[in-house]
Design a protein around this motif. Structure first.
Motif: not given
Length: 150
Positions: A29-32, A41-46, A22-26
């Motif tokens: 996303i912050e990369e923009g 977002a896809s990584v956060l779904v896992l 989840g932290s990698r997903g965030v």
């Protein structure tokens, strides 16, 4: 008790893994950029899917253990009457015979959760895990639909 400790340790490891993913997903996303936002977002779904599966498995185990404790208090837990090979494995023919008896009992009283619980144990002993799980879910469902005992 050993199974509970194993479940707790593996669950804790999974939760740590979910947090790391989840932290990698965030971070993505912050990369923009559009690509990293979609990927993040896809990584956060896992972790969400994994957390849901972990919750369902834990909930199932707790409910099945509750039934086992209730059946044990009534003196209705199935006895281990299975023959074993010298290596300790359950004899398949013996497990099939016990399974046939449990299935017959369940067919005679299909609304009794106790029969479904014992059938689930027989399925498990016969190495049919998917059907064992379905039978245990049926036992849980029947028990929970009964009126609470006083």
């Amino acid at each position: 008790m050993r199974a509970k400790i194993t479940h707790f340790v593996l669950s804790a490891v999974l939760v740590v893994y979910f947090v790391l993913v989840g932290s990698r997903g965030v971070l993505l996303i912050e990369e923009g950029t559009p690509v990293t936002v979609v990927l993040g977002a896809s990584v956060l779904v896992l972790p969400l899917i994994g957390g849901w599966f972990l919750w369902q498995a834990t909930r199932f185990a707790v409910r099945a253990n509750r039934l086992a404790a209730e059946l044990d208090a009534e003196g209705g837990l199935p006895r281990d009457e299975l023959l074993r090979t010298p290596s300790g494995r359950i004899d398949r023919d013996c497990a099939d015979a016990v399974f046939a008896e449990r299935r017959r009992e369940t067919e005679q009283a299909p609304e009794d959760w106790r029969n479904w619980f014992r059938l689930a144990v027989a399925y498990h002993d016969a190495r049919d895990t998917p059907r064992a799980r379905k039978a245990m879910q049926r036992a849980i469902s029947l028990r929970e639909s009964e009126t609470p005992r006083s």
